[in-house]
Write an enzyme that holds these catalytic residues in place. Structure first.
Site, mmCIF file in Angstrom:
data_model
loop_
_atom_site.group_PDB
_atom_site.id
_atom_site.type_symbol
_atom_site.label_atom_id
_atom_site.label_comp_id
_atom_site.label_asym_id
_atom_site.label_seq_id
_atom_site.Cartn_x
_atom_site.Cartn_y
_atom_site.Cartn_z
ATOM 1 N N GLU A 269 -13.745 11.142 4.992
ATOM 2 C CA GLU A 269 -14.602 10.837 3.836
ATOM 3 C C GLU A 269 -13.907 10.951 2.487
ATOM 4 O OE1 GLU A 269 -18.656 12.287 3.850
ATOM 5 O OE2 GLU A 269 -18.556 12.307 6.041
ATOM 6 N N GLY B 6 -1.439 -9.115 3.040
ATOM 7 C CA GLY B 6 -1.467 -8.929 4.494
ATOM 8 C C GLY B 6 -0.119 -8.786 5.164
ATOM 9 N N HIS C 131 -0.840 4.291 3.528
ATOM 10 C CA HIS C 131 -0.789 4.640 2.106
ATOM 11 C C HIS C 131 0.669 4.628 1.637
ATOM 12 C CE1 HIS C 131 -2.143 6.377 -1.623
ATOM 13 N NE2 HIS C 131 -1.100 7.175 -1.559
HETATM 14 C C1 GRF Z 1 0.414 -1.544 1.027
HETATM 15 O O1 GRF Z 1 1.386 -1.103 0.128
HETATM 16 C C2 GRF Z 1 -0.397 -0.400 1.554
HETATM 17 O O2 GRF Z 1 0.309 0.799 1.603
HETATM 18 C C3 GRF Z 1 -1.517 -0.279 0.554
HETATM 19 O O3 GRF Z 1 -1.804 -1.611 0.184
HETATM 20 C C4 GRF Z 1 -0.639 -2.416 0.360
HETATM 21 C C5 GRF Z 1 -1.039 -3.581 1.227
HETATM 22 O O4 GRF Z 1 -0.025 -4.520 1.367
HETATM 23 N N1 GRF Z 1 -2.645 0.420 1.142
HETATM 24 P P1 GRF Z 1 -0.185 -5.760 2.343
HETATM 25 O O5 GRF Z 1 -1.438 -6.521 1.936
HETATM 26 O O6 GRF Z 1 -0.278 -5.256 3.742
HETATM 27 O O7 GRF Z 1 1.043 -6.575 2.117
#
Ligand code: GRF
Length: 212
Positions: free
Chosen positions: A152, A20, A119
Site C-alpha cells: 500500500e 514499454g 523502480h
Molecule cells: C522505468 O525506468 C521504471 O523503472 C519506471 O518507469 C520506467 C519505465 O520505462 N518505473 P519503460 O516504459 O519500461 O521503458
C-alpha cells in the site's frame, strides 16, 4: 506447459503508461526461451503509449483503458475494469512496467502479493518520481534498480532483486537513466524467472531465493 520443466507457463498481465522497454525485455526473454511465461494482456492508461504498439506487434492483447479523471490514481470504476480485464485473460501475476498510477486496496487484495513493480533506484533510497535525478542531485556514487512486490505504500514493498549502477562524474539525468534501464531489462525477467520456477518465497519482508 513448458516441455523442459513440466511447469505451466506463468501468466503475466502488464500495466504501463509509457514506452514499454521493460515490457519488451519480458517479451524478448519469453521469445528467447529463458522465461517460462506468457504475457496474456497489456493495459495502458495512456491511449497512444508505445507499450501498446509493442505488445500488438507481438500479437499480445493490448488495450487502452481510461483511468480519468485523476492523474495518478486508479479510481474504483477504473480499478474494477482493470481487474476484470486482467482476470478475464487469466493473469496470475501483474507486472507494473512504468505504470504511473498508485495501486489501491481492491487490486492489491485481488492479486495479493502478486503485483510487481520496477523502480529506478536502490530502494529504500529515492522512492517516488525521477529517482535517477534524485540520485544525481543527492551526489550518490551508486544507484540502480529494484524489483519489488507492491504494497500500500509508495515503493515500499518487499524487495525481490536489485542491480547496482555506478554514478559517473559526467552523468546527466538522461545518461544515468539510460544505464539504469539496461539493468532493469535484466532484473525484471530475472525476477519473473524466479516466480515462474517457484523459486521465490518470503520470510517476512526478506526474499528467499532457492538455488537453481
Ligand atoms: C522505468 O525506468 C521504471 O523503472 C519506471 O518507469 C520506467 C519505465 O520505462 N518505473 P519503460 O516504459 O519500461 O521503458
Amino acid at each position: 506447459m513448458n516441455r523442459k520443466t513440466n511447469r505451466p507457463l506463468l501468466k503475466i498481465g502488464v500495466l504501463g503508461s509509457g514506452k514499454g522497454s521493460n515490457c519488451q525485455s519480458i517479451i524478448d526473454a519469453i521469445a528467447a526461451g529463458t522465461l517460462n511465461a506468457e504475457i496474456v494482456c497489456v493495459i495502458s492508461d495512456v491511449e497512444n503509449a508505445f507499450i501498446l504498439e509493442r505488445a500488438r506487434k507481438h500479437g499480445i492483447f493490448a488495450q487502452f483503458m481510461s483511468a480519468a479523471p485523476f492523474k495518478t490514481k486508479l479510481e474504483a470504476d477504473a480499478e474494477k475494469k482493470y481487474i476484470d480485464t486482467l482476470k478475464l485473460h487469466g493473469a496470475e501475476v501483474v507486472v507494473l512496467a512504468g505504470f504511473m498510477r498508485i495501486i489501491k486496496k481492491g487490486m492489491l487484495s485481488t492479486f495479493s502479493r502478486r503485483i510487481l513493480n520496477i523502480h529506478p533506484a536502490l530502494l529504500p533510497a529515492f522512492p517516488g518520481v525521477e529517482s535517477w535525478k534524485q540520485a544525481l542531485d543527492y551526489g550518490a556514487k551508486f544507484t540502480g534498480c529494484t524489483v519489488h512486490l507492491v504494497d500500500e505504500g509508495t515503493d515500499t514493498g518487499p524487495i525481490i532483486i536489485q542491480r547496482v549502477v555506478p554514478v559517473l562524474d559526467n552523468d546527466t539525468p538522461e545518461t544515468l537513466h539510460a544505464r539504469i534501464q539496461v539493468e532493469e531489462h535484466i532484473a525484471y525477467p530475472e525476477a519473473l524467472r524466479l516466480i515462474a520456477a517457484g523459486r521465490l518465497s518470503f520470510d517476512g519482508r526478506r526474499a528467499k531465493i532457492e538455488m537453481d
